[in-house]
Write a protein that holds these residues in place. Structure first.
Motif, mmCIF file in Angstrom:
data_model
loop_
_atom_site.group_PDB
_atom_site.id
_atom_site.type_symbol
_atom_site.label_atom_id
_atom_site.label_comp_id
_atom_site.label_asym_id
_atom_site.label_seq_id
_atom_site.Cartn_x
_atom_site.Cartn_y
_atom_site.Cartn_z
ATOM 1 N N CYS A 42 0.838 -1.202 0.000
ATOM 2 C CA CYS A 42 0.000 0.000 0.000
ATOM 3 C C CYS A 42 0.871 1.249 0.000
ATOM 4 C CB CYS A 42 -0.906 0.018 1.224
ATOM 5 S SG CYS A 42 -2.099 -1.330 1.266
ATOM 6 N N GLU A 44 0.359 5.801 0.006
ATOM 7 C CA GLU A 44 -0.542 6.945 0.041
ATOM 8 C C GLU A 44 -0.067 8.000 -0.946
ATOM 9 O OE1 GLU A 44 -1.340 8.498 3.887
ATOM 10 O OE2 GLU A 44 -1.811 6.528 4.712
ATOM 11 N N THR A 45 -1.006 8.647 -1.568
ATOM 12 C CA THR A 45 -0.683 9.697 -2.527
ATOM 13 C C THR A 45 -1.567 10.908 -2.273
ATOM 14 O OG1 THR A 45 -0.567 10.298 -4.861
ATOM 15 C CG2 THR A 45 -2.256 8.729 -4.249
ATOM 16 N N HIS A 46 -1.061 12.049 -2.622
ATOM 17 C CA HIS A 46 -1.836 13.285 -2.475
ATOM 18 C C HIS A 46 -2.209 13.850 -3.839
ATOM 19 C CE1 HIS A 46 -0.977 13.151 1.753
ATOM 20 N NE2 HIS A 46 0.306 13.013 1.486
ATOM 21 N N ARG A 49 -5.867 14.975 -3.980
ATOM 22 C CA ARG A 49 -6.304 15.649 -2.757
ATOM 23 C C ARG A 49 -7.410 16.678 -3.020
ATOM 24 N NH1 ARG A 49 -2.003 18.457 1.018
ATOM 25 N NH2 ARG A 49 -0.868 16.904 -0.133
ATOM 26 N N THR A 89 -8.911 8.608 1.571
ATOM 27 C CA THR A 89 -7.584 8.609 2.178
ATOM 28 C C THR A 89 -6.469 8.670 1.144
ATOM 29 O OG1 THR A 89 -7.488 6.198 2.182
ATOM 30 C CG2 THR A 89 -8.357 7.264 4.161
ATOM 31 N N GLU A 90 -6.809 8.640 -0.137
ATOM 32 C CA GLU A 90 -5.834 8.623 -1.216
ATOM 33 C C GLU A 90 -4.832 7.500 -1.003
ATOM 34 O OE1 GLU A 90 -4.776 12.245 0.051
ATOM 35 O OE2 GLU A 90 -6.327 13.343 -0.970
ATOM 36 N N ARG A 91 -5.322 6.333 -0.661
ATOM 37 C CA ARG A 91 -4.481 5.167 -0.371
ATOM 38 C C ARG A 91 -4.715 4.117 -1.445
ATOM 39 N NH1 ARG A 91 -1.947 2.858 4.163
ATOM 40 N NH2 ARG A 91 -2.220 0.608 4.320
ATOM 41 N N CYS A 150 -3.691 0.198 -2.804
ATOM 42 C CA CYS A 150 -3.159 -1.087 -2.355
ATOM 43 C C CYS A 150 -3.177 -2.079 -3.511
ATOM 44 C CB CYS A 150 -3.983 -1.646 -1.197
ATOM 45 S SG CYS A 150 -3.809 -0.708 0.331
#
Length: 194
Positions: A39, A41-43, A46, A66-68, A70
């Motif tokens: 996993c 995370e990215t922004h 956003r 959550t901009e996650r 996986c």
């Protein structure tokens, strides 16, 4: 300057360096042998208003809140990029603490105003000043590549992760090392003339 504080500081920093080194090795080995999801995370999204789902590759689950991202069955490259997002800071911390421990041991053995201490302070400063952006670049680029491999619309490129405030501390240590070296030379010149 063989005080209890400097001896304790030298021992504690060496123990922490070994602990971070073990965490580095353990994380690397266990993560490469793990077959679980990767996993990141990215922004990137956003401030975007997305309708439906995020544009990702097959097998990637994404959550817009959550901009996650996986990947359930990651490739070797994705697993290595995930490690590239975790390991550099552990290695950097371990080596920095090891250099600091060597500096403290030199202070305990020879005193604070010696050529050895000045050299070790300069080496520590250069390591921190150069290592901070280098570790940040490896972590940032690894995470960027991992996000790009899961969501090709994002793309990947060089990014720097983490705070670069340590660069200033490293440069200050380099300058202090040079000042101490000049002080040692001046003291040696004075001792030679008397």
């Amino acid at each position: 300057m063989n005080t209890r504080l400097t001896r304790t500081l030298a021992s504690v920093t060496f123990a922490l360096a070994v602990l971070f080194g073990l965490a580095f090795a353990g994380t690397g080995v266990t993560h490469m042998l793990d077959d679980g999801a990767v996993c990141v995370e990215t922004h990137f999204w956003r401030n975007a208003s997305l309708e439906g789902s995020l544009p990702t590759v097959k097998g990637v689950t994404a959550s817009a809140s959550t901009e996650r991202l996986c990947q359930d069955s990651p490739s070797v490259g994705q697993r290595a990029a995930d490690l590239g997002g975790r390991l550099p800071w552990l290695l950097f911390a371990s080596l920095t603490l090891l250099l600091f421990s060597r500096l403290m041991r030199a202070v305990v053995r020879q005193g604070p105003f010696t050529d050895t201490v000045a050299q070790r302070l300069s080496v520590l400063g250069w390591f921190v000043a150069v290592g901070t952006p280098l570790a940040g670049l490896v972590v940032g680029w690894s995470q960027s590549w991992l996000v790009g491999s899961m969501a090709p619309i994002v793309g990947s490129g060089p990014e720097v992760s983490g705070s670069m405030a340590l660069v200033l501390a490293g440069l200050a240590a380099v300058i202090m090392g040079k000042i101490m070296r000049q002080g040692v030379r001046m003291r040696e010149d004075l001792e030679g003339t008397i």
